[in-house]
Design a protein around this motif. Structure first.
Motif, PDB file in Angstrom:
ATOM      1  N   ASP A   1      -4.121   4.585 -10.519  1.00  0.00           N
ATOM      2  CA  ASP A   1      -4.729   4.577  -9.192  1.00  0.00           C
ATOM      3  C   ASP A   1      -4.188   3.389  -8.377  1.00  0.00           C
ATOM      4  O   ASP A   1      -4.168   2.253  -8.862  1.00  0.00           O
ATOM      5  N   GLU A   2      -3.769   3.657  -7.147  1.00  0.00           N
ATOM      6  CA  GLU A   2      -3.137   2.632  -6.310  1.00  0.00           C
ATOM      7  C   GLU A   2      -4.092   1.481  -5.971  1.00  0.00           C
ATOM      8  O   GLU A   2      -3.693   0.317  -5.941  1.00  0.00           O
ATOM      9  N   LYS A   3      -5.355   1.825  -5.688  1.00  0.00           N
ATOM     10  CA  LYS A   3      -6.314   0.781  -5.306  1.00  0.00           C
ATOM     11  C   LYS A   3      -6.662  -0.109  -6.502  1.00  0.00           C
ATOM     12  O   LYS A   3      -6.720  -1.339  -6.381  1.00  0.00           O
ATOM     13  N   ASP A   4      -6.843   0.513  -7.668  1.00  0.00           N
ATOM     14  CA  ASP A   4      -7.088  -0.273  -8.879  1.00  0.00           C
ATOM     15  C   ASP A   4      -5.911  -1.194  -9.182  1.00  0.00           C
ATOM     16  O   ASP A   4      -6.088  -2.315  -9.657  1.00  0.00           O
ATOM     17  N   ASN A   5      -4.696  -0.698  -8.906  1.00  0.00           N
ATOM     18  CA  ASN A   5      -3.513  -1.526  -9.137  1.00  0.00           C
ATOM     19  C   ASN A   5      -3.496  -2.741  -8.215  1.00  0.00           C
ATOM     20  O   ASN A   5      -3.089  -3.838  -8.620  1.00  0.00           O
TER      21      ASN A   5
ATOM     22  N   GLY B   1      -6.316  -8.480  -1.007  1.00  0.00           N
ATOM     23  CA  GLY B   1      -5.803  -7.186  -1.425  1.00  0.00           C
ATOM     24  C   GLY B   1      -6.017  -6.171  -0.311  1.00  0.00           C
ATOM     25  O   GLY B   1      -7.091  -6.113   0.292  1.00  0.00           O
ATOM     26  N   PHE B   2      -4.984  -5.400  -0.026  1.00  0.00           N
ATOM     27  CA  PHE B   2      -5.056  -4.362   1.009  1.00  0.00           C
ATOM     28  C   PHE B   2      -4.511  -3.048   0.466  1.00  0.00           C
ATOM     29  O   PHE B   2      -3.656  -3.038  -0.415  1.00  0.00           O
ATOM     30  N   MET B   3      -4.978  -1.962   1.048  1.00  0.00           N
ATOM     31  CA  MET B   3      -4.298  -0.677   0.909  1.00  0.00           C
ATOM     32  C   MET B   3      -3.804  -0.282   2.298  1.00  0.00           C
ATOM     33  O   MET B   3      -4.506  -0.495   3.296  1.00  0.00           O
TER      34      MET B   3
ATOM     35  N   VAL C   1      -1.576  -8.950  -1.087  1.00  0.00           N
ATOM     36  CA  VAL C   1      -1.056  -7.865  -1.925  1.00  0.00           C
ATOM     37  C   VAL C   1      -1.329  -6.566  -1.178  1.00  0.00           C
ATOM     38  O   VAL C   1      -2.474  -6.300  -0.791  1.00  0.00           O
ATOM     39  N   ILE C   2      -0.284  -5.777  -0.947  1.00  0.00           N
ATOM     40  CA  ILE C   2      -0.441  -4.565  -0.148  1.00  0.00           C
ATOM     41  C   ILE C   2       0.053  -3.351  -0.917  1.00  0.00           C
ATOM     42  O   ILE C   2       1.256  -3.149  -1.087  1.00  0.00           O
ATOM     43  N   GLY C   3      -0.898  -2.567  -1.418  1.00  0.00           N
ATOM     44  CA  GLY C   3      -0.564  -1.293  -2.043  1.00  0.00           C
ATOM     45  C   GLY C   3      -0.579  -0.188  -0.997  1.00  0.00           C
ATOM     46  O   GLY C   3      -1.043  -0.399   0.127  1.00  0.00           O
ATOM     47  N   HIS C   4      -0.074   0.971  -1.358  1.00  0.00           N
ATOM     48  CA  HIS C   4      -0.064   2.065  -0.382  1.00  0.00           C
ATOM     49  C   HIS C   4      -0.426   3.393  -1.044  1.00  0.00           C
ATOM     50  O   HIS C   4      -0.241   3.572  -2.256  1.00  0.00           O
ATOM     51  N   SER C   5      -0.907   4.304  -0.231  1.00  0.00           N
ATOM     52  CA  SER C   5      -1.248   5.648  -0.703  1.00  0.00           C
ATOM     53  C   SER C   5       0.025   6.396  -1.109  1.00  0.00           C
ATOM     54  O   SER C   5       1.117   6.061  -0.659  1.00  0.00           O
ATOM     55  N   SER C   6      -0.122   7.386  -1.959  1.00  0.00           N
ATOM     56  CA  SER C   6       1.006   8.221  -2.431  1.00  0.00           C
ATOM     57  C   SER C   6       2.141   7.396  -3.017  1.00  0.00           C
ATOM     58  O   SER C   6       3.320   7.650  -2.728  1.00  0.00           O
ATOM     59  N   CYS C   7       1.805   6.397  -3.826  1.00  0.00           N
ATOM     60  CA  CYS C   7       2.834   5.535  -4.429  1.00  0.00           C
ATOM     61  C   CYS C   7       3.516   6.277  -5.579  1.00  0.00           C
ATOM     62  O   CYS C   7       2.852   6.906  -6.407  1.00  0.00           O
TER      63      CYS C   7
END
Lengths: 182, 182
Positions: A134-138, A160-162, A90-96
């Motif tokens: 929050d992107e990381k919590d998501n 899980g990654f950011m 799972v890869i979230g990103h900053s400024s989503c």
């Protein structure tokens, strides 16, 4: 017109490139769950060292899971039992764009585009759109829903990654191997 | 271990490449809705002449829409009203794994992996998994659901394409501009 541009680009591509014929089973047995953001297009794969034929990709607004029967779980069931996927990233990103959605502004834009007020009222937009604070919590939440799915193998690592949307630098949020060992 | 391979590849990438800093609004105002298939990874974008920063990408098992409140519609609402998308391209492909799913085999694989029979019985797997008899008809169906969405602009072109998974040759199934004129 964009349609014509796409067809012309495709004509050129298919007359210049003869792609390798591949099987639909991803060779690294990996499923990537990430965001639809245009800034990840073309660059996410080289930033992970992943090539065509190695992983399947699930993309939606905010790498978001809407519950135990949601589309991401459905796609992962297909990926695991029909395509041999054994690991999820799972890869979230900053400024989503899905973080801290301005509901009033979204609602106003929909009404301005002709969406009927009644249809909008029936939608429960705030819950449905899948915004998160929050992107990381998501990412943690998405990993947890996938890990706890009754329809997926209990021993499948779910990482899980950011990713930093400007530098493409990855950070591990959840090491799925360690979760399995517990 | 795949996690370590990914982190190593990312370290190399971020130390060699400095990506262009882009806005999250796709410059071609395009949303692509396509399949998670690994054979589309890395190659779909050059086959369409689409680059990073130009389009958003929604990917699931079988470029499938599960109804008017499904995840694809949710993502498109975000794309249209928050990211300025004005046009949609639904792209199905030949030899899709979601066409003609063997339900008995899928069910057996899930049970063999430890999914409880009771959970599987409650799922209504045949409906939920989103299998379809024909890839082209599925593109038509997906285009129709998006076009008829009460939450999306009525005058937004929704194109349908099929891509040959071996040659990457595109065929227009629905010309969204013509649909709008009717």
């Amino acid at each position: 017109m964009l349609l014509e541009d796409i067809m012309e680009a495709n004509w050129k591509f298919t007359h210049e490139i003869r792609p390798e014929v591949l099987d639909h089973h991803p060779q690294k047995h990996l499923a990537i769950v990430t965001c639809m953001d245009t800034r990840l297009v073309e660059i996410l794969e080289p930033a992970l060292g992943i090539h065509r034929g190695e992983a399947i990709e699930i993309k939606n607004a905010g790498n978001f899971v809407g519950g135990k029967h949601c589309d991401v779980i459905r796609s992962l069931v297909g990926a695991v039992y029909m395509l041999g996927v054994r690991e999820v990233a799972v890869i979230g990103h900053s400024s989503c764009g899905m973080a801290k959605v301005d509901f009033q502004r979204l609602r106003d834009s929909m009404l301005a585009a002709g969406v009927a007020k009644q249809d909008l009222d029936e939608l429960n937009l705030e819950n449905w759109i899948g915004s998160f604070p929050d992107e990381k919590d998501n990412v943690l939440h998405t990993v947890q829903i996938i890990r706890n799915s009754r329809y997926l193998p209990k021993d499948m690592p779910v990482h899980g990654f950011m990713i930093d949307i400007e530098t493409e630098e990855l950070t591990v949020v959840v090491n799925g191997y360690q979760q399995i060992k517990r």
